[in-house]
Design a protein around this motif. Structure first.
Motif, PDB file in Angstrom:
ATOM      1  N   LYS A   1      -2.785   8.745  -8.864  1.00 28.74           N
ATOM      2  CA  LYS A   1      -2.004   8.420 -10.068  1.00 28.74           C
ATOM      3  C   LYS A   1      -2.483   7.119 -10.718  1.00 28.74           C
ATOM      4  O   LYS A   1      -2.465   6.985 -11.934  1.00 28.74           O
ATOM      5  N   LEU A   2      -2.917   6.180  -9.910  1.00 31.46           N
ATOM      6  CA  LEU A   2      -3.453   4.934 -10.451  1.00 31.46           C
ATOM      7  C   LEU A   2      -4.766   5.184 -11.192  1.00 31.46           C
ATOM      8  O   LEU A   2      -4.971   4.684 -12.295  1.00 31.46           O
TER       9      LEU A   2
ATOM     10  N   GLN B   1      -4.270   6.706 -14.355  1.00 31.21           N
ATOM     11  CA  GLN B   1      -3.429   5.782 -15.127  1.00 31.21           C
ATOM     12  C   GLN B   1      -2.059   6.367 -15.473  1.00 31.21           C
ATOM     13  O   GLN B   1      -1.486   6.079 -16.514  1.00 31.21           O
ATOM     14  N   GLU B   2      -1.544   7.179 -14.552  1.00 34.40           N
ATOM     15  CA  GLU B   2      -0.166   7.656 -14.644  1.00 34.40           C
ATOM     16  C   GLU B   2       0.787   6.574 -14.145  1.00 34.40           C
ATOM     17  O   GLU B   2       1.979   6.607 -14.446  1.00 34.40           O
ATOM     18  N   LEU B   3       0.255   5.662 -13.355  1.00 36.21           N
ATOM     19  CA  LEU B   3       0.983   4.483 -12.899  1.00 36.21           C
ATOM     20  C   LEU B   3       0.204   3.268 -13.389  1.00 36.21           C
ATOM     21  O   LEU B   3      -1.021   3.228 -13.269  1.00 36.21           O
ATOM     22  N   ASN B   4       0.917   2.298 -13.942  1.00 35.67           N
ATOM     23  CA  ASN B   4       0.273   1.086 -14.441  1.00 35.67           C
ATOM     24  C   ASN B   4       1.032  -0.152 -13.972  1.00 35.67           C
ATOM     25  O   ASN B   4       1.606  -0.879 -14.775  1.00 35.67           O
ATOM     26  N   PRO B   5       1.026  -0.400 -12.670  1.00 35.93           N
ATOM     27  CA  PRO B   5       1.789  -1.542 -12.161  1.00 35.93           C
ATOM     28  C   PRO B   5       1.091  -2.871 -12.451  1.00 35.93           C
ATOM     29  O   PRO B   5      -0.129  -2.935 -12.626  1.00 35.93           O
TER      30      PRO B   5
ATOM     31  N   GLN C   1     -12.740   1.183  -7.594  1.00 32.21           N
ATOM     32  CA  GLN C   1     -12.420   1.784  -8.893  1.00 32.21           C
ATOM     33  C   GLN C   1     -12.321   0.692  -9.956  1.00 32.21           C
ATOM     34  O   GLN C   1     -11.365  -0.089  -9.949  1.00 32.21           O
ATOM     35  N   LYS C   2     -13.279   0.653 -10.852  1.00 35.82           N
ATOM     36  CA  LYS C   2     -13.349  -0.422 -11.843  1.00 35.82           C
ATOM     37  C   LYS C   2     -12.068  -0.571 -12.668  1.00 35.82           C
ATOM     38  O   LYS C   2     -11.617  -1.686 -12.933  1.00 35.82           O
ATOM     39  N   ILE C   3     -11.434   0.537 -13.051  1.00 38.00           N
ATOM     40  CA  ILE C   3     -10.279   0.458 -13.949  1.00 38.00           C
ATOM     41  C   ILE C   3      -9.015  -0.087 -13.274  1.00 38.00           C
ATOM     42  O   ILE C   3      -8.094  -0.506 -13.959  1.00 38.00           O
TER      43      ILE C   3
END
Length: 125
Positions: A43-44, A47-51, A75-77
């Motif tokens: 999910k990260l 980008q379904e989660l953006n903590p 993971q770069k993003i």
């Protein structure tokens, strides 16, 4: 730094509920709990989660906290999301290893509610 969007990754549902109750007592930050680190990583990445910050348990089935740290840092993003290892471990070697894997901090889980509120308030107030 003040964090407003908190993700906790921990397979222990009771620990997540305890954390959430303490968070709600001291902050209005958004909170998400994930009990499976593989699903959380997916999910990260999507980008379904953006903590703003992740509280990560080390002792989890399927993918351990150390494996998660390795995967997220690749993971770069998402590699720059601060990660606080939040574990029952008290061993200095484990704390040093977590930092060497990219954890920003290591906090041993307290059993006292007021102590947990104090820890959380350091990140959210």
């Amino acid at each position: 730094m003040i964090y407003k969007n908190i993700l906790q990754i921990d397979d222990d549902i009771d620990d997540c509920e305890f954390f959430m109750e303490a968070l709600q007592a001291v902050s209005t930050a958004d909170y998400t709990a994930m009990h499976n680190s593989v699903e959380a990583l997916d999910k990260l990445i999507r980008q379904e989660l953006n903590p703003d910050i992740i509280f990560l348990d080390l002792n989890m089935p399927v993918m351990s906290g150390f494996e998660f740290l390795t995967a997220i840092k690749a993971q770069k993003i998402i590699r720059d999301i601060p990660i606080v290892v939040f574990s029952t471990s008290q061993f200095e070697e484990t704390k040093l290893k977590a930092r060497s894997y990219g954890a920003q901090e290591f906090i041993s889980k307290p059993s006292d509610f007021n102590e947990l509120k104090k820890i959380i308030s350091d990140f959210t107030i």
